[in-house]
Write an enzyme that holds these catalytic residues in place. Sequence first.
Site, PDB file in Angstrom:
ATOM      1  N   GLU A 179      27.965  -2.104 -22.387  1.00  0.00           N
ATOM      2  CA  GLU A 179      28.839  -3.362 -23.114  1.00  0.00           C
ATOM      3  C   GLU A 179      29.944  -2.696 -24.160  1.00  0.00           C
ATOM      4  O   GLU A 179      29.534  -2.584 -25.305  1.00  0.00           O
ATOM      5  CB  GLU A 179      28.153  -4.523 -23.583  1.00  0.00           C
ATOM      6  CG  GLU A 179      27.118  -4.947 -22.798  1.00  0.00           C
ATOM      7  CD  GLU A 179      26.891  -6.409 -23.360  1.00  0.00           C
ATOM      8  OE1 GLU A 179      27.045  -7.316 -22.200  1.00  0.00           O
ATOM      9  OE2 GLU A 179      26.589  -6.470 -24.413  1.00  0.00           O
TER      10      GLU A 179
ATOM     11  N   SER B  14      33.375  -9.917 -21.313  1.00  0.00           N
ATOM     12  CA  SER B  14      34.281 -10.832 -20.473  1.00  0.00           C
ATOM     13  C   SER B  14      34.079 -10.915 -19.028  1.00  0.00           C
ATOM     14  O   SER B  14      35.324 -10.743 -18.427  1.00  0.00           O
ATOM     15  CB  SER B  14      35.594 -10.360 -20.864  1.00  0.00           C
ATOM     16  OG  SER B  14      35.838 -10.379 -22.341  1.00  0.00           O
TER      17      SER B  14
ATOM     18  N   GLU C 112      26.165  -7.225 -30.993  1.00  0.00           N
ATOM     19  CA  GLU C 112      26.228  -8.138 -32.203  1.00  0.00           C
ATOM     20  C   GLU C 112      25.024  -7.923 -33.042  1.00  0.00           C
ATOM     21  O   GLU C 112      25.061  -8.311 -34.393  1.00  0.00           O
ATOM     22  CB  GLU C 112      26.172  -9.560 -31.734  1.00  0.00           C
ATOM     23  CG  GLU C 112      27.534  -9.965 -30.985  1.00  0.00           C
ATOM     24  CD  GLU C 112      27.662 -10.917 -29.976  1.00  0.00           C
ATOM     25  OE1 GLU C 112      26.576 -11.622 -29.850  1.00  0.00           O
ATOM     26  OE2 GLU C 112      28.611 -11.047 -29.430  1.00  0.00           O
TER      27      GLU C 112
ATOM     28  N   ILE D 140      34.140  -7.245 -25.172  1.00  0.00           N
ATOM     29  CA  ILE D 140      33.200  -8.369 -25.282  1.00  0.00           C
ATOM     30  C   ILE D 140      34.145  -9.337 -25.948  1.00  0.00           C
ATOM     31  O   ILE D 140      34.905  -9.306 -26.885  1.00  0.00           O
ATOM     32  CB  ILE D 140      31.918  -7.943 -26.193  1.00  0.00           C
ATOM     33  CG1 ILE D 140      31.136  -7.097 -25.622  1.00  0.00           C
ATOM     34  CG2 ILE D 140      31.024  -9.229 -26.646  1.00  0.00           C
ATOM     35  CD1 ILE D 140      29.996  -6.442 -26.289  1.00  0.00           C
ATOM     36  N   GLY D 141      33.587 -10.799 -25.313  1.00  0.00           N
ATOM     37  CA  GLY D 141      34.545 -11.785 -26.099  1.00  0.00           C
ATOM     38  C   GLY D 141      35.726 -12.225 -25.657  1.00  0.00           C
ATOM     39  O   GLY D 141      36.753 -12.700 -26.556  1.00  0.00           O
TER      40      GLY D 141
ATOM     41  N   ASN E 145      22.843 -14.171 -21.387  1.00  0.00           N
ATOM     42  CA  ASN E 145      22.733 -14.244 -22.917  1.00  0.00           C
ATOM     43  C   ASN E 145      23.481 -15.373 -23.527  1.00  0.00           C
ATOM     44  O   ASN E 145      24.806 -15.423 -23.596  1.00  0.00           O
ATOM     45  CB  ASN E 145      23.299 -12.834 -23.356  1.00  0.00           C
ATOM     46  CG  ASN E 145      23.138 -12.815 -24.841  1.00  0.00           C
ATOM     47  OD1 ASN E 145      22.578 -13.590 -25.558  1.00  0.00           O
ATOM     48  ND2 ASN E 145      23.667 -11.605 -25.585  1.00  0.00           N
ATOM     49  N   TRP E 146      22.602 -16.342 -23.924  1.00  0.00           N
ATOM     50  CA  TRP E 146      23.294 -17.725 -24.270  1.00  0.00           C
ATOM     51  C   TRP E 146      23.851 -17.438 -25.791  1.00  0.00           C
ATOM     52  O   TRP E 146      24.325 -18.385 -26.325  1.00  0.00           O
ATOM     53  CB  TRP E 146      22.319 -18.728 -24.292  1.00  0.00           C
ATOM     54  CG  TRP E 146      22.002 -19.176 -22.885  1.00  0.00           C
ATOM     55  CD1 TRP E 146      22.371 -18.844 -21.697  1.00  0.00           C
ATOM     56  CD2 TRP E 146      21.533 -20.568 -22.659  1.00  0.00           C
ATOM     57  NE1 TRP E 146      22.226 -19.524 -20.543  1.00  0.00           N
ATOM     58  CE2 TRP E 146      21.382 -20.716 -21.115  1.00  0.00           C
ATOM     59  CE3 TRP E 146      20.781 -21.359 -23.297  1.00  0.00           C
ATOM     60  CZ2 TRP E 146      20.908 -21.668 -20.455  1.00  0.00           C
ATOM     61  CZ3 TRP E 146      20.199 -22.646 -22.761  1.00  0.00           C
ATOM     62  CH2 TRP E 146      20.120 -22.508 -21.326  1.00  0.00           C
ATOM     63  N   LYS E 147      23.099 -16.307 -26.440  1.00  0.00           N
ATOM     64  CA  LYS E 147      23.554 -15.983 -27.898  1.00  0.00           C
ATOM     65  C   LYS E 147      23.034 -17.330 -28.688  1.00  0.00           C
ATOM     66  O   LYS E 147      22.156 -17.988 -28.374  1.00  0.00           O
ATOM     67  CB  LYS E 147      24.985 -15.677 -28.053  1.00  0.00           C
ATOM     68  CG  LYS E 147      25.440 -14.708 -27.170  1.00  0.00           C
ATOM     69  CD  LYS E 147      26.632 -14.022 -27.529  1.00  0.00           C
ATOM     70  CE  LYS E 147      27.224 -12.993 -26.473  1.00  0.00           C
ATOM     71  NZ  LYS E 147      28.555 -12.316 -26.934  1.00  0.00           N
TER      72      LYS E 147
ATOM     73  N   GLY F  62      27.887 -13.339 -21.204  1.00  0.00           N
ATOM     74  CA  GLY F  62      27.661 -14.356 -22.430  1.00  0.00           C
ATOM     75  C   GLY F  62      28.482 -15.664 -22.196  1.00  0.00           C
ATOM     76  O   GLY F  62      27.627 -16.307 -21.510  1.00  0.00           O
TER      77      GLY F  62
ATOM     78  N   HIS G 236      21.781  -5.354 -28.463  1.00  0.00           N
ATOM     79  CA  HIS G 236      23.219  -6.052 -28.252  1.00  0.00           C
ATOM     80  C   HIS G 236      23.787  -5.646 -29.454  1.00  0.00           C
ATOM     81  O   HIS G 236      23.450  -5.507 -30.605  1.00  0.00           O
ATOM     82  CB  HIS G 236      22.819  -7.472 -28.032  1.00  0.00           C
ATOM     83  CG  HIS G 236      23.872  -8.112 -27.789  1.00  0.00           C
ATOM     84  ND1 HIS G 236      25.193  -8.282 -28.622  1.00  0.00           N
ATOM     85  CD2 HIS G 236      24.446  -8.616 -26.410  1.00  0.00           C
ATOM     86  CE1 HIS G 236      26.473  -8.876 -27.858  1.00  0.00           C
ATOM     87  NE2 HIS G 236      25.753  -9.050 -26.600  1.00  0.00           N
TER      88      HIS G 236
HETATM   89  P1  PGA Z   1      31.019 -12.397 -23.206  1.00  0.00           P
HETATM   90  O1  PGA Z   1      29.844 -11.656 -23.838  1.00  0.00           O
HETATM   91  O2  PGA Z   1      30.577 -12.437 -21.499  1.00  0.00           O
HETATM   92  O3  PGA Z   1      31.204 -13.467 -23.536  1.00  0.00           O
HETATM   93  O4  PGA Z   1      32.083 -11.392 -23.204  1.00  0.00           O
HETATM   94  C1  PGA Z   1      29.280 -10.714 -23.472  1.00  0.00           C
HETATM   95  C2  PGA Z   1      28.141  -9.996 -24.271  1.00  0.00           C
HETATM   96  O5  PGA Z   1      28.281  -9.969 -25.659  1.00  0.00           O
HETATM   97  O6  PGA Z   1      26.916  -9.554 -23.876  1.00  0.00           O
END
Ligand code: PGA
Length: 254
Positions: free
Chosen positions: A167, A215, A99, A172-173, A9-11, A235, A97
């Site tokens: 997730e 992560s 986000e 995440i992140g 997922n390139w966001k 991500g 997702h």
């Molecule tokens: P990340 O993002 O791998 O950068 O933690 C994962 C995601 O939001 O799907």
Amino acid sequence: MDKRFLIANWKMHPVGVKKAKEIFSGAKEKASRSKNVELVVCPPYVFIPPLQEEYSGKKIKFGAQDCFYEERVGSYTGEVSPGMLAENGVAYVIIGHSERRELWEDDKTVNSKVRAAINQGLKVVVCIGERQRDPDGAYFSSLRKELEESLRGLHRSELHRVLIAYEPLWAIGKTEKEAIDPEELHTMKIFIRKVLSENYDKNVALKVAVLYGGSVNSANIEELLKGDVDGFLVGRAGRKPEEIKVMLEVLNKK
Ligand code: PGA
């Protein structure tokens, strides 16, 4: 399950097509030797057609990061329909997702999108995950609700189009050390399968791929695989060809 998944997922990255092509061509090279892993690249919408032009192989599938809940066309300024994705070479779509849920999407919206995307023949990566954990384990019931509501109304015959990405928001992140530990991940995978088998049946539940996201990178993917998941939604690491290479190698190993 014999196939594994790596969903990148390139966001909202990168800002220009030149860089998008650079990342993609790295991924392309690394994917060419992959056997049992479905690599799904999910760039922002604008980059999908130029990247498709660069690719005639079968190892990489394209995915979108979202879609609208009206199936084909209509007066919906700014939206992209699942029909448009399906008719234009996109095989997968990520829905719900965290986000997007943070912005405005609730389970009902997610469910409408999931149903529309399935009707249009897409494979749907449905994201669920608790915001935080409490000592009493109430997060299990919030996760159950999120899963059941997101899939509401789907027929058992449609479940083969669904992948669940677990997730947890707290993972995440972050750094790879803050990802979930494999034993806990295994518990969550079993829980997700249990909820699916209660709502459908065991045979159907066993065929739904359960992925983990939060992560994941080349340094912790092997350890996380001990959690017995069917793949990962990544991500940051999904925008780095060298990371993709190692992650594909690990996923191809067993
Ligand atoms: P990340 O993002 O791998 O950068 O933690 C994962 C995601 O939001 O799907």
